[in-house]
Write a protein that holds these residues in place. Structure first.
Motif, short mmCIF file in Angstrom:
data_model
loop_
_atom_site.label_atom_id
_atom_site.label_comp_id
_atom_site.label_asym_id
_atom_site.label_seq_id
_atom_site.Cartn_x
_atom_site.Cartn_y
_atom_site.Cartn_z
N LEU A 105 46.35 40.82 32.02
CA LEU A 105 45.15 40.27 32.57
C LEU A 105 43.77 41.20 32.03
N ASN A 106 44.16 42.59 31.52
CA ASN A 106 42.73 43.05 31.40
C ASN A 106 42.50 42.17 29.95
N GLY A 107 43.34 41.82 28.82
CA GLY A 107 43.31 40.63 27.58
C GLY A 107 42.43 39.77 28.04
N GLU A 108 42.05 39.73 28.85
CA GLU A 108 41.27 38.20 29.03
C GLU A 108 39.84 38.81 30.23
N ALA A 109 39.04 38.52 28.67
CA ALA A 109 37.48 39.34 29.03
C ALA A 109 36.58 38.39 30.14
N ASP A 110 37.12 36.84 30.47
CA ASP A 110 36.79 35.80 31.55
C ASP A 110 37.47 36.82 32.86
N ASP A 112 37.26 39.49 33.77
CA ASP A 112 36.44 40.91 34.45
C ASP A 112 36.92 41.95 34.68
N SER A 113 38.19 42.73 34.32
CA SER A 113 38.27 43.49 35.05
C SER A 113 39.33 44.03 35.71
N PRO A 114 40.52 43.36 36.25
CA PRO A 114 41.22 42.71 38.06
C PRO A 114 41.72 43.73 38.43
N LEU A 115 41.39 44.64 39.43
CA LEU A 115 42.28 46.16 39.97
C LEU A 115 43.44 45.33 40.06
N ILE A 116 44.65 46.18 39.27
CA ILE A 116 46.09 45.89 39.75
C ILE A 116 46.56 47.47 39.59
N VAL A 117 47.20 47.01 41.45
CA VAL A 117 47.94 48.13 42.11
C VAL A 117 49.15 47.40 42.15
#
Length: 273
Positions: A105-110, A112-117
């Motif tokens: 997910l963090n490798g997908e620029a589109d 925009d840095s999703p929150l992963i909890v």
């Protein structure tokens, strides 16, 4: 802070001293590893994996045999994650799947840095997960009482964890996605043949969930080969068979020098109505 107070469900504010407090004065200390213990006694669930199961799972998963499952879940998360969204891993265990999901997910620029909890009911598992990369927040908590605000998550992932349908529906936004992975009918049948005189297949699961519509149904099935006794032991010890098997069956498994067995997973994607 994304997690909320498990007692009153009010927002938690984390201080520089490592204490998270809500407006009603309930407070929780941050552990040395960076997580918060938000489990209220037996509320939320009572069973968590012990250290032996967690270490066995870590050892087995590090071999990569379940990597295709992790990749498939991560690909689905990418498909459905909105820009700047929130993904919750409910019952993340020691964080193997969560780390791979976060990496992709963090490798997908589109996105925009999703929150992963994530959270798990086992403190030992969360301690292990704290060593994983890409997870924004961690807590000790149970699936049946999630310290999560209503309608706050875009995606909830459940991999081999208890299915708490009402709580899952509560924390997802309308239109949010629930990615549910579980063992299918022939999962680990080769291992069962070594344990039981009459091995059995898993019963098919009813796919209907109240308040959700099923949008995808995926299946993964392949064979794995374990050429070392220590790898067979790790697989056996990370499963419920480790404490359900009688002494004779346990001895049969732990005396094996190699093992070939099917792995068979189902991944269902639901949308909250």
């Amino acid at each position: 802070m994304f997690f909320v107070c498990p007692k009153c469900m009010k927002k938690l504010i984390a201080s520089e001293r490592g204490v998270a407090s809500c407006e009603n004065g309930h407070s929780y200390d941050r552990s040395r590893e960076g997580y918060y213990n938000l489990l209220l006694g037996s509320v939320g669930g009572t069973h968590g994996d012990n250290k032996e199961m967690i270490e066995a799972r870590r050892a087995f998963l590090s071999l990569g045999h379940y990597r295709p499952l992790a990749e498939a879940i991560a690909d689905l998360a990418i498909k459905y994650m909105p820009r700047g969204g929130v993904l919750l891993d409910a019952g993340l265990g020691e964080g193997y799947y969560t780390e791979i999901i976060a990496e992709k997910l963090n490798g997908e620029a589109d996105l925009d840095s999703p929150l992963i909890v994530g959270f798990d009911i086992s403190k030992d598992a969360v301690k292990r997960a704290s060593r994983r990369r890409g997870i924004s927040e961690l807590a000790v908590a149970g699936s049946y009482h999630m310290p999560i605000s209503d309608s706050s998550c875009d995606i909830l992932v459940n991999t081999f964890s208890p299915l708490a349908v009402e709580e899952t529906r509560r924390v997802l936004r309308n239109g949010g996605k629930f990615i549910f992975a579980f063992p299918a009918e022939e999962h680990l049948f080769g291992l069962k043949e070594k344990i039981y005189d009459l091995p059995y297949k898993n019963s098919p699961r009813d796919t209907a969930l109240a308040g959700f519509s099923l949008v995808e149904d995926k299946e993964l099935k392949y064979e794995i080969h374990l050429p070392l006794a220590e790898d067979i032991k790790a697989l056996f010890m990370m499963t419920p068979y480790a404490y359900r098997t009688d002494a004779l069956g346990r001895e049969r498994v732990l005396s094996l020098k190699e093992l070939k067995t099917e792995v068979h997973f189902k991944i269902l994607v639901y949308e909250k109505l």
